[in-house]
Design an enzyme around this catalytic site. Structure first.
Site, short mmCIF file in Angstrom:
data_model
loop_
_atom_site.label_atom_id
_atom_site.label_comp_id
_atom_site.label_asym_id
_atom_site.label_seq_id
_atom_site.Cartn_x
_atom_site.Cartn_y
_atom_site.Cartn_z
N ASN A 7 31.12 83.83 -36.66
CA ASN A 7 32.57 83.97 -36.57
C ASN A 7 32.92 85.30 -37.24
OD1 ASN A 7 35.33 83.72 -36.69
ND2 ASN A 7 35.32 81.63 -37.49
N ARG A 78 32.15 82.64 -31.95
CA ARG A 78 33.54 82.21 -31.77
C ARG A 78 34.32 83.46 -31.36
NH1 ARG A 78 38.23 82.04 -35.78
NH2 ARG A 78 39.77 80.84 -34.61
N HIS A 167 42.75 77.23 -31.02
CA HIS A 167 42.07 76.04 -31.56
C HIS A 167 41.41 75.20 -30.46
CE1 HIS A 167 44.95 75.93 -35.27
NE2 HIS A 167 43.84 76.58 -35.58
N ARG A 228 52.51 80.73 -41.65
CA ARG A 228 53.22 81.12 -40.43
C ARG A 228 54.42 80.22 -40.19
NH1 ARG A 228 47.95 80.68 -37.28
NH2 ARG A 228 46.81 82.52 -37.88
N GLU A 370 34.00 72.84 -35.62
CA GLU A 370 33.99 73.90 -34.61
C GLU A 370 32.62 74.55 -34.49
OE1 GLU A 370 37.78 75.16 -36.47
OE2 GLU A 370 38.22 76.04 -34.52
#
Ligand code: ADP
Length: 385
Positions: A7, A78, A167, A228, A370
């Site tokens: 990642n 990823r 996601h 956020r 993930e």
């Protein structure tokens, strides 16, 4: 099969070595401060690796030190943005790398880093197959009426401005696990999945496919997140801009200073819950805003999927915060959904049901993974004839 899962961030590289067959993590780590601190090298300055290639040397050294002479069989990356092209994991070629690079404008912080990681590996281990697993891919099945913004078509055709969703790797994995827990084929799963981490999104799943999701053109849209804002009236941006705020100021405000942090002064759900329990009104208000927003999405997505058969919580907050789950499900009474307070309070790493027997549909907690999903997708692509 041994897979290295990567990642890449702009200044970091997170990795895992996984044995896919044995379903085991053999090694994991994080290289930070890539390209940071190389300016002057003043006193006390930490010098990180110069670039992603140098970071990869550190990963290689760690693998050799910890695992000896293991032979990696594939690398799974990823990749945040797959645009409209990628709906599945793909074997990386130089053409695919260029296609990922062409999507840089849509994910300026993430895709360039992935490309650096891919090229560094291609150079160091040219014979190692690499696979890209896209965060957006699972949401390629959104119907047009769900992915369109109601703005002139030229913005879509000229700039690719539409809803993509993120996601996806997690939502896809959790969809499979939820169907397994309910003992139904994944193609029969209709439900709503709330992935609640630092970033948070909710997905509407119909027949095992994503039909709507709360993140849009970027991961900013939708739920109240750690830092956020999620949904707001876009005219606020125009207002601030006219008041003299720069584009950078507005970007920082909405992505880094808002959400739980903006409302409660803290982006960590654990401490927001603790502060609310200690009587802090700002923390309580932040939880109310966040849980109300999510409950509205769940109600909307119940309609989107034609009647959900389950509501699923996952990721850091979804898996661990019984308090936040309770605040959300309390608002779902109109749908006949009821939480079992005792089951909700159980701390466990297992997939489980937390609703009462009389609840109209089950509420599930399903741990996401993930990296595991990326490793398995990589093995499937590489192993495919
Ligand atoms: P990321 O999006 O960075 O992968 P995570 O999925 O790890 O994030 O989720 C991070 C969030 O999960 C933080 O808000 C953190 O406070 C919350 N969290 C983690 N553990 C707990 C816990 N035991 N109780 C409540 N919240 C938790």
């Amino acid at each position: 099969m041994l897979v290295l899962v990567i990642n890449s961030g702009s200044s970091s590289l997170k990795y895992q070595v996984r044995d896919v067959t044995a379903e085991k993590v053999l090694l994991e780590g994080l290289v930070e401060k890539i390209g940071v601190g190389n300016g002057g090298g003043g006193d006390g300055e930490v010098l990180g690796p110069k670039d992603h290639a140098e970071a990869l040397e550190l990963v290689d050294a760690a693998i050799t030190a910890e695992l000896g002479g293991v032979r990696l069989e594939a690398v799974g990356h990823r990749v945040v943005h797959g645009g409209e092209r990628f709906g599945e994991p793909v074997l990386i070629t130089s053409e695919i790398t260029r296609a990922i690079e062409r999507l840089n404008p849509l994910a300026p912080l993430h895709n360039p880093a992935s490309v650096l990681g891919i090229r560094a590996i291609a150079k160091k281990w040219p014979d190692l197959p690499q696979v890209a697993v896209f965060d957006t891919a699972f949401h390629r099945t959104l119907p047009e009426y769900a992915w369109r913004y109601a703005i002139p078509d030229s913005l879509y055709t000229n700039h690719g401005i539409r809803r993509y969703g993120f996601h996806g790797t997690s939502h896809a994995y959790v969809t499979q696990q939820a169907a397994a827990l309910l003992q139904i084929p994944v193609g029969e799963f209709d439900g709503v999945i709330a992935h609640l981490g630092n970033g948070a999104s909710v997905a509407a799943i119909q027949g095992g496919l994503s039909v709507d999701t709360s993140m849009g053109f970027t991961p900013l849209e939708g739920l109240v997140m750690g830092t956020r804002s999620g949904d707001l009236d876009p005219s606020i941006l125009v207002f601030l801009s006219r008041a003299g705020w720069s584009v950078e100021d507005i970007d920082t405000l909405l992505n880094r200073e808002s959400g739980l942090k903006g409302l409660a002064g803290d982006n960590d759900m654990r401490s927001v819950v603790e502060q609310a329990e200690a009587g802090n009104p700002r923390a309580a208000m932040a939880l109310a805003v966040a849980s109300y927003r999510l409950a509205k999405y769940i109600g909307g997505y119940h309609v989107a999927v034609g009647g959900a058969r389950a509501v699923v919580f996952t990721a850091g907050i979804g898996e661990n915060s019984s308090q936040f789950r309770a605040l959300v499900v309390e608002r779902l009474g109109a749908l006949g959904i009821r939480l079992d307070a005792e089951l909700n309070g159980v701390r466990s790493k297992e997939a489980r049901v937390i609703s009462t027997l009389s609840s109209a549909i089950p509420v599930l907690v399903i741990p996401t993974d993930e990296e595991r999903a990326i490793a398995e997708a990589t093995a499937a692509v590489v192993g495919a004839p």
